[in-house]
Design a protein around this motif. Structure first.
Motif, PDB file in Angstrom:
ATOM      1  N   ASP A 301     -20.712  44.638   8.049  1.00  0.00           N
ATOM      2  CA  ASP A 301     -20.095  43.310   8.190  1.00  0.00           C
ATOM      3  C   ASP A 301     -20.425  42.631   9.518  1.00  0.00           C
ATOM      4  O   ASP A 301     -19.877  41.595   9.822  1.00  0.00           O
ATOM      5  N   VAL A 303     -23.490  41.068  12.258  1.00  0.00           N
ATOM      6  CA  VAL A 303     -24.849  40.533  12.309  1.00  0.00           C
ATOM      7  C   VAL A 303     -25.761  41.562  12.963  1.00  0.00           C
ATOM      8  O   VAL A 303     -25.440  42.109  14.016  1.00  0.00           O
ATOM      9  N   SER A 304     -26.867  41.859  12.320  1.00  0.00           N
ATOM     10  CA  SER A 304     -27.838  42.772  12.916  1.00  0.00           C
ATOM     11  C   SER A 304     -29.206  42.538  12.301  1.00  0.00           C
ATOM     12  O   SER A 304     -29.320  42.260  11.114  1.00  0.00           O
ATOM     13  N   TYR A 305     -30.228  42.652  13.136  1.00  0.00           N
ATOM     14  CA  TYR A 305     -31.607  42.537  12.668  1.00  0.00           C
ATOM     15  C   TYR A 305     -32.307  43.897  12.756  1.00  0.00           C
ATOM     16  O   TYR A 305     -33.521  43.975  12.771  1.00  0.00           O
ATOM     17  N   SER A 306     -31.521  44.957  12.881  1.00  0.00           N
ATOM     18  CA  SER A 306     -32.103  46.263  13.210  1.00  0.00           C
ATOM     19  C   SER A 306     -32.719  46.994  12.018  1.00  0.00           C
ATOM     20  O   SER A 306     -33.336  48.025  12.189  1.00  0.00           O
TER      21      SER A 306
ATOM     22  N   PHE B   2     -22.438  52.519  15.421  1.00  0.00           N
ATOM     23  CA  PHE B   2     -22.484  52.751  16.863  1.00  0.00           C
ATOM     24  C   PHE B   2     -21.051  52.911  17.381  1.00  0.00           C
ATOM     25  O   PHE B   2     -20.087  52.769  16.618  1.00  0.00           O
ATOM     26  N   ALA B  19     -16.045  43.142  12.251  1.00  0.00           N
ATOM     27  CA  ALA B  19     -16.752  42.099  12.990  1.00  0.00           C
ATOM     28  C   ALA B  19     -16.151  40.743  12.620  1.00  0.00           C
ATOM     29  O   ALA B  19     -15.894  40.473  11.448  1.00  0.00           O
ATOM     30  N   ILE B  49     -28.126  34.748  16.023  1.00  0.00           N
ATOM     31  CA  ILE B  49     -29.216  35.021  16.966  1.00  0.00           C
ATOM     32  C   ILE B  49     -29.813  36.412  16.761  1.00  0.00           C
ATOM     33  O   ILE B  49     -29.093  37.377  16.527  1.00  0.00           O
ATOM     34  N   LYS B  50     -31.139  36.482  16.834  1.00  0.00           N
ATOM     35  CA  LYS B  50     -31.801  37.787  16.936  1.00  0.00           C
ATOM     36  C   LYS B  50     -31.995  38.040  18.424  1.00  0.00           C
ATOM     37  O   LYS B  50     -32.850  37.438  19.058  1.00  0.00           O
ATOM     38  N   GLN B  53     -26.162  38.233  21.520  1.00  0.00           N
ATOM     39  CA  GLN B  53     -25.230  37.329  20.848  1.00  0.00           C
ATOM     40  C   GLN B  53     -23.783  37.602  21.302  1.00  0.00           C
ATOM     41  O   GLN B  53     -23.406  38.739  21.545  1.00  0.00           O
ATOM     42  N   GLU B  55     -19.895  37.760  20.335  1.00  0.00           N
ATOM     43  CA  GLU B  55     -19.178  37.977  19.078  1.00  0.00           C
ATOM     44  C   GLU B  55     -17.712  38.293  19.298  1.00  0.00           C
ATOM     45  O   GLU B  55     -17.317  38.715  20.376  1.00  0.00           O
ATOM     46  N   TRP B  57     -14.636  40.765  17.802  1.00  0.00           N
ATOM     47  CA  TRP B  57     -14.397  41.975  17.000  1.00  0.00           C
ATOM     48  C   TRP B  57     -12.902  42.256  16.980  1.00  0.00           C
ATOM     49  O   TRP B  57     -12.174  41.864  17.887  1.00  0.00           O
ATOM     50  N   ARG B  71     -23.631  41.614  22.369  1.00  0.00           N
ATOM     51  CA  ARG B  71     -24.409  42.668  21.720  1.00  0.00           C
ATOM     52  C   ARG B  71     -25.806  42.154  21.400  1.00  0.00           C
ATOM     53  O   ARG B  71     -25.993  40.991  21.062  1.00  0.00           O
ATOM     54  N   THR B  73     -28.437  41.972  18.855  1.00  0.00           N
ATOM     55  CA  THR B  73     -28.460  42.188  17.403  1.00  0.00           C
ATOM     56  C   THR B  73     -29.790  42.763  16.934  1.00  0.00           C
ATOM     57  O   THR B  73     -29.914  43.158  15.782  1.00  0.00           O
ATOM     58  N   SER B  74     -30.805  42.811  17.830  1.00  0.00           N
ATOM     59  CA  SER B  74     -32.082  43.374  17.384  1.00  0.00           C
ATOM     60  C   SER B  74     -32.066  44.895  17.441  1.00  0.00           C
ATOM     61  O   SER B  74     -32.839  45.554  16.772  1.00  0.00           O
ATOM     62  N   ASP B  76     -28.692  46.601  18.181  1.00  0.00           N
ATOM     63  CA  ASP B  76     -27.275  46.975  18.145  1.00  0.00           C
ATOM     64  C   ASP B  76     -26.750  47.551  19.460  1.00  0.00           C
ATOM     65  O   ASP B  76     -25.735  48.246  19.485  1.00  0.00           O
TER      66      ASP B  76
END
Lengths: 417, 91
Positions: A301, A303-306, B2, B19, B49-50, B53, B55, B57, B71, B73-74, B76
């Motif tokens: 849930d 956002v991640s591009y991993s 994570f 999230a 955003i890649k 970012q 956020e 939680w 964080r 996001t590319s 984590d």
């Protein structure tokens, strides 16, 4: 003209130990200018280029792909194809795709292994039963085949399902779309690539877009790792990375990109000859022609591009699978992977013009884009060629988030997003 | 998956958290004055955003308190965590 694939070409090439097959597509360097550039060489992007060339007579097209074609979500999904969506707009869109799927192997002269083995959606509580019955009626009004099954009929159609009413989420019934099924996902990308290449489309791999050049409100071209490419029309079909491209053009999209996971088991003999999906417990399973169970998990849930997902998501899915199919309790899982899916607030896609002239977006397919590949390509090509949407994708414009005319498929699509 | 260092409870698994999307989106001060475009921007449009970012939680299976996170996001990787109402420790 490419050599047609047939039993004769197979026999002919067998004599040379299959070493002389002609390349299915070329590997060209980009030209200075194209009439249209498609960003993203997945199934949707390649299909868009194919239909632009085939139906709209635009031949000078490039497809630019940052990796290799079909290496993103096209090669990562669980290959389910169905069109049993609730709302009229969605039903029109997805059934348009399903109708193209039915003749696609012949059209492309490429075996995409389309198999109409049926898709069953299970109900586990009273609200599920009501929702699925309502959806069945809505589907039939839209000319989409759908039947509602009671628990006994579910068991008869797929005998390995545990229909005991003693389990935590008992099977109370389900829907069945017999025209639905699966296809070989890689073959879809390869078939469209081969068809597009034959009509003169340049498929440029390892070419990442770094910027979009604008002159006021009009696009002029794209900056890539292989240099500047001039063009008046850019169709972006970048799935999870759509927002990244949009940001380059100074646009914001109503998308969030999240990891979605899938996994396959070791191959076994045929055990399940259909596709069974369950929204409430989020588990769906089918069996590939190689014999692997293909299992789809849910999205994380955040956002991640991993391209990695969380283990607890897989664990939750497997718990549900084991309760529904005790026979799989000793199966070993072979591979697990993630893809990045771009999800709209209403869980429906965007196939649309934008406020920038010559810039078009095809995105927001979320967790269920594969099934729409041919229809999406066809309608997006129409939108790019005519600078106007086709009537089937008119509802999926970007302005619906301003007007409020959303196509809310969150609960309605028969699977959780 | 994570680990997240909840500012109230300490380090816990990410599966304990929910999230809450992009942080620092300011609720319109005068909602009645907003045009449809501005509403769409506030409600739906996201930077997505890649890279790094901001956020929100919520420790939903713990103290149930909200906090902010920076964080990447590319990959984590968490850069910083700070409480609601606090200024972000980095730009």
């Amino acid at each position: 003209m490419k050599n047609k694939y047939s039993i004769f070409s197979l026999i002919k090439n067998a004599f040379s130990y299959h070493e002389n097959w002609e390349k299915a597509w070329k590997d060209p360097e980009p030209k200075k200018e194209y009439d249209a550039v498609i960003v993203g060489g997945g199934g949707h992007g390649l299909a868009t280029a194919y239909y632009l060339a085939k139906k709209h007579n635009i031949k000078n097209i490039a497809v630019v792909e940052k990796g290799w074609i079909g290496g993103g979500n096209t090669g990562r999904n669980t290959t389910i194809i169905r069109s049993n969506y609730l709302w009229d707009a969605s039903a029109g869109l997805y059934d348009h795709a399903l109708k193209i799927w039915e003749g696609l192997s012949q059209e492309l002269n490429y075996n995409i292994m389309f198999s109409q083995r049926g898709v069953m959606n299970l109900a586990h509580n009273l609200q599920d039963v009501r929702d699925l019955k309502r959806r069945t009626h809505a589907n039939r009004l839209n000319g989409i085949d759908a039947v509602y099954l009671n628990t006994e009929e579910v068991k008869k159609f797929c005998p390995i399902i545990n229909t005991s009413q003693e389990i935590r989420y008992p099977v109370l019934g389900g829907t069945l779309q017999r025209r639905a099924g699966t296809a070989r996902h890689d073959a879809v990308a390869w078939g469209y690539a081969r068809g597009a290449d034959e009509m003169g489309v340049d498929i440029i791999q390892n070419c990442e877009v770094k910027g979009i050049k604008r002159n006021g409100d009009t696009v002029e071209g794209i900056e890539t790792t292989k240099g500047f490419i001039k063009t008046k029309k850019i169709g972006v079909v970048a799935a999870g990375h759509s927002s990244v491209i949009a940001n380059m053009a100074g646009l914001k999209l109503p998308l969030e990109s999240k990891p979605l996971q899938a996994l396959v088991s070791e191959p076994v003999k045929p055990i399940i000859d259909t596709v069974v999906m369950s929204n409430a417990v989020h588990a769906y399973v089918s069996q590939s022609d190689k014999g692997e169970l293909v299992i789809g998990a849910g999205t994380d849930d955040y956002v991640s591009y991993s391209q990695k997902g969380s283990h607890d998501i897989v664990e939750g899915t497997l718990n549900a699978i084991l309760e529904l199919y005790p026979i799989f309790s000793r199966m070993r899982m072979l591979r697990q992977w993630g893809g990045i899916v771009d999800i709209c607030p209403d869980a429906s896609p965007i196939v649309s013009k934008t406020s920038i002239k010559g810039l078009y977006f095809n995105c927001g397919w979320g967790t269920g884009g594969f099934k729409a590949t041919p229809g999406s390509g066809d309608l997006f090509a129409h939108t790019i060629a005519n600078d106007e949407p086709h009537k089937l994708n008119a509802a999926f414009n970007i302005n619906r988030f301003v007007s409020g005319d959303l196509v809310d498929e969150h609960g309605a699509a028969a699977v959780a997003h | 998956m994570f680990l997240i260092n909840c500012p109230f409870c300490g380090e816990r698994e990410q599966s304990e958290f929910k999230a809450g999307g992009e942080a620092h989106i300011i609720r319109p001060k005068q909602p009645t004055e907003l045009s449809d475009d501005e509403w769409a921007e506030y409600l739906f449009m996201r930077k997505n955003i890649k890279g790094v970012q901001f956020e929100r939680w919520n420790h939903v299976h713990g103290c149930r308190k909200w906090f902010n996170m920076i964080r990447d996001t590319s990959n984590d990787q968490i850069k910083a965590i700070y409480k609601m109402g606090e200024k972000p420790p980095v730009k």
